[in-house]
Design a protein around this motif. Structure first.
Motif, PDB file in Angstrom:
ATOM      1  N   LEU A 269       0.821  -1.203   0.000  1.00 16.38           N
ATOM      2  CA  LEU A 269       0.000   0.000   0.000  1.00 16.38           C
ATOM      3  C   LEU A 269       0.861   1.263   0.000  1.00 16.38           C
ATOM      4  O   LEU A 269       0.456   2.294  -0.539  1.00 16.38           O
ATOM      5  CB  LEU A 269      -0.958   0.002   1.186  1.00 16.38           C
ATOM      6  N   LEU A 270       2.051   1.177   0.570  1.00 18.89           N
ATOM      7  CA  LEU A 270       2.994   2.286   0.496  1.00 18.89           C
ATOM      8  C   LEU A 270       3.427   2.504  -0.952  1.00 18.89           C
ATOM      9  O   LEU A 270       3.590   3.647  -1.388  1.00 18.89           O
ATOM     10  CB  LEU A 270       4.204   2.022   1.392  1.00 18.89           C
ATOM     11  N   GLY A 271       3.593   1.425  -1.685  1.00 19.80           N
ATOM     12  CA  GLY A 271       3.894   1.543  -3.110  1.00 19.80           C
ATOM     13  C   GLY A 271       2.766   2.211  -3.874  1.00 19.80           C
ATOM     14  O   GLY A 271       3.002   2.980  -4.805  1.00 19.80           O
ATOM     15  N   THR A 272       1.536   1.928  -3.471  1.00 22.60           N
ATOM     16  CA  THR A 272       0.381   2.567  -4.101  1.00 22.60           C
ATOM     17  C   THR A 272       0.412   4.073  -3.869  1.00 22.60           C
ATOM     18  O   THR A 272       0.183   4.855  -4.798  1.00 22.60           O
ATOM     19  CB  THR A 272      -0.924   1.981  -3.540  1.00 22.60           C
ATOM     20  N   LEU A 273       0.714   4.474  -2.647  1.00 23.83           N
ATOM     21  CA  LEU A 273       0.806   5.899  -2.351  1.00 23.83           C
ATOM     22  C   LEU A 273       1.940   6.562  -3.124  1.00 23.83           C
ATOM     23  O   LEU A 273       1.808   7.705  -3.589  1.00 23.83           O
ATOM     24  CB  LEU A 273       0.982   6.118  -0.850  1.00 23.83           C
ATOM     25  N   THR A 274       3.043   5.850  -3.280  1.00 22.22           N
ATOM     26  CA  THR A 274       4.158   6.377  -4.055  1.00 22.22           C
ATOM     27  C   THR A 274       3.768   6.559  -5.517  1.00 22.22           C
ATOM     28  O   THR A 274       4.089   7.588  -6.127  1.00 22.22           O
ATOM     29  CB  THR A 274       5.367   5.424  -3.949  1.00 22.22           C
ATOM     30  N   TYR A 275       3.066   5.588  -6.074  1.00 20.19           N
ATOM     31  CA  TYR A 275       2.612   5.712  -7.461  1.00 20.19           C
ATOM     32  C   TYR A 275       1.607   6.842  -7.623  1.00 20.19           C
ATOM     33  O   TYR A 275       1.614   7.535  -8.646  1.00 20.19           O
ATOM     34  CB  TYR A 275       2.002   4.402  -7.947  1.00 20.19           C
ATOM     35  N   ILE A 276       0.737   7.049  -6.635  1.00 16.65           N
ATOM     36  CA  ILE A 276      -0.227   8.149  -6.706  1.00 16.65           C
ATOM     37  C   ILE A 276       0.507   9.486  -6.701  1.00 16.65           C
ATOM     38  O   ILE A 276       0.201  10.390  -7.488  1.00 16.65           O
ATOM     39  CB  ILE A 276      -1.241   8.055  -5.552  1.00 16.65           C
ATOM     40  N   LEU A 277       1.499   9.621  -5.833  1.00 16.50           N
ATOM     41  CA  LEU A 277       2.284  10.840  -5.778  1.00 16.50           C
ATOM     42  C   LEU A 277       3.042  11.061  -7.083  1.00 16.50           C
ATOM     43  O   LEU A 277       3.089  12.179  -7.609  1.00 16.50           O
ATOM     44  CB  LEU A 277       3.253  10.786  -4.594  1.00 16.50           C
ATOM     45  N   LEU A 278       3.610  10.006  -7.622  1.00 18.97           N
ATOM     46  CA  LEU A 278       4.349  10.108  -8.881  1.00 18.97           C
ATOM     47  C   LEU A 278       3.431  10.458 -10.044  1.00 18.97           C
ATOM     48  O   LEU A 278       3.804  11.233 -10.926  1.00 18.97           O
ATOM     49  CB  LEU A 278       5.077   8.784  -9.153  1.00 18.97           C
ATOM     50  N   ALA A 279       2.222   9.922 -10.045  1.00 25.75           N
ATOM     51  CA  ALA A 279       1.260  10.259 -11.097  1.00 25.75           C
ATOM     52  C   ALA A 279       0.859  11.728 -11.014  1.00 25.75           C
ATOM     53  O   ALA A 279       0.747  12.406 -12.046  1.00 25.75           O
ATOM     54  CB  ALA A 279       0.030   9.360 -10.994  1.00 25.75           C
ATOM     55  N   ALA A 280       0.652  12.234  -9.809  1.00 28.40           N
ATOM     56  CA  ALA A 280       0.286  13.646  -9.649  1.00 28.40           C
ATOM     57  C   ALA A 280       1.427  14.561 -10.086  1.00 28.40           C
ATOM     58  O   ALA A 280       1.197  15.568 -10.784  1.00 28.40           O
ATOM     59  CB  ALA A 280      -0.095  13.918  -8.197  1.00 28.40           C
ATOM     60  N   ILE A 281       2.641  14.208  -9.717  1.00 27.58           N
ATOM     61  CA  ILE A 281       3.795  15.022 -10.105  1.00 27.58           C
ATOM     62  C   ILE A 281       3.994  14.995 -11.616  1.00 27.58           C
ATOM     63  O   ILE A 281       4.239  16.038 -12.242  1.00 27.58           O
ATOM     64  CB  ILE A 281       5.062  14.548  -9.363  1.00 27.58           C
ATOM     65  N   SER A 282       3.871  13.827 -12.212  1.00 26.70           N
ATOM     66  CA  SER A 282       4.079  13.739 -13.661  1.00 26.70           C
ATOM     67  C   SER A 282       2.974  14.464 -14.427  1.00 26.70           C
ATOM     68  O   SER A 282       3.229  15.060 -15.474  1.00 26.70           O
ATOM     69  CB  SER A 282       4.183  12.287 -14.109  1.00 26.70           C
ATOM     70  N   ALA A 283       1.750  14.458 -13.918  1.00 26.48           N
ATOM     71  CA  ALA A 283       0.672  15.209 -14.565  1.00 26.48           C
ATOM     72  C   ALA A 283       0.948  16.712 -14.484  1.00 26.48           C
ATOM     73  O   ALA A 283       0.757  17.439 -15.470  1.00 26.48           O
ATOM     74  CB  ALA A 283      -0.667  14.873 -13.928  1.00 26.48           C
ATOM     75  N   ALA A 284       1.409  17.181 -13.332  1.00 26.05           N
ATOM     76  CA  ALA A 284       1.730  18.600 -13.180  1.00 26.05           C
ATOM     77  C   ALA A 284       2.905  18.997 -14.081  1.00 26.05           C
ATOM     78  O   ALA A 284       2.889  20.069 -14.707  1.00 26.05           O
ATOM     79  CB  ALA A 284       2.054  18.908 -11.722  1.00 26.05           C
ATOM     80  N   VAL A 285       3.901  18.133 -14.171  1.00 25.88           N
ATOM     81  CA  VAL A 285       5.053  18.417 -15.036  1.00 25.88           C
ATOM     82  C   VAL A 285       4.619  18.423 -16.497  1.00 25.88           C
ATOM     83  O   VAL A 285       5.053  19.284 -17.281  1.00 25.88           O
ATOM     84  CB  VAL A 285       6.187  17.394 -14.783  1.00 25.88           C
ATOM     85  N   PHE A 286       3.752  17.497 -16.890  1.00 21.38           N
ATOM     86  CA  PHE A 286       3.277  17.459 -18.273  1.00 21.38           C
ATOM     87  C   PHE A 286       2.523  18.733 -18.634  1.00 21.38           C
ATOM     88  O   PHE A 286       2.747  19.325 -19.696  1.00 21.38           O
ATOM     89  CB  PHE A 286       2.385  16.239 -18.503  1.00 21.38           C
ATOM     90  N   ILE A 287       1.637  19.171 -17.752  1.00 26.05           N
ATOM     91  CA  ILE A 287       0.883  20.404 -18.017  1.00 26.05           C
ATOM     92  C   ILE A 287       1.826  21.602 -18.095  1.00 26.05           C
ATOM     93  O   ILE A 287       1.692  22.467 -18.973  1.00 26.05           O
ATOM     94  CB  ILE A 287      -0.207  20.595 -16.946  1.00 26.05           C
ATOM     95  N   SER A 288       2.813  21.653 -17.222  1.00 25.62           N
ATOM     96  CA  SER A 288       3.786  22.752 -17.242  1.00 25.62           C
ATOM     97  C   SER A 288       4.615  22.737 -18.523  1.00 25.62           C
ATOM     98  O   SER A 288       4.860  23.788 -19.127  1.00 25.62           O
ATOM     99  CB  SER A 288       4.715  22.664 -16.036  1.00 25.62           C
ATOM    100  N   LEU A 289       5.036  21.556 -18.939  1.00 25.64           N
ATOM    101  CA  LEU A 289       5.850  21.460 -20.147  1.00 25.64           C
ATOM    102  C   LEU A 289       5.052  21.823 -21.395  1.00 25.64           C
ATOM    103  O   LEU A 289       5.578  22.463 -22.308  1.00 25.64           O
ATOM    104  CB  LEU A 289       6.435  20.057 -20.285  1.00 25.64           C
TER     105      LEU A 289
END
Length: 120
Positions: free
Chosen positions: A89-109
């Protein structure tokens, strides 16, 4: 015989989970390198076409990272529920955080790509 079937199933989940984890790590590192290359290229006066290619590659990497993070969320939830392992479940939280960061980076780029295109 039931134990060998369970073992094969765990090995298959384990292989898929580790494959997704490694590919997500690769994409995160690739995205970081491409962003660093873009910003260092701005200071070193790269050509505009090179910077656009770098922006395109980094936005593609961010999009793929988002997709694989979503796949990682699903696989880690399946593994956590299937093996009754709360550690995944910690891995799930890590993937959720990574998905949010990558979405924000994609929108910024993509916004940066629109800004660098200029007025035509």
């Amino acid at each position: 015989m039931a134990k060998t079937g369970k073992k094969k199933r765990k090995e298959a989940y384990s292989f898929l989970y580790s494959l997704i984890k490694r590919f997500t790590l690769f994409l995160a590192m690739f995205l970081a390198v491409m962003i660093l290359l873009y910003f260092s290229g701005n200071f070193q006066s790269f050509q505009d076409s090179s910077l656009r290619i770098t922006l395109f590659c980094s936005s593609l990497a961010a999009l793929m990272l988002f997709a694989f993070s979503c796949i990682g969320i699903l696989t880690s939830l399946i593994v956590a529920l299937g093996w009754r392992s709360p550690g995944h479940l910690l891995g799930t939280l890590t993937y959720i955080l990574l998905a949010a960061i990558s979405a924000a980076v994609f929108i910024s780029l993509r916004g940066l790509t629109v800004l660098t295109a200029g007025i035509r």
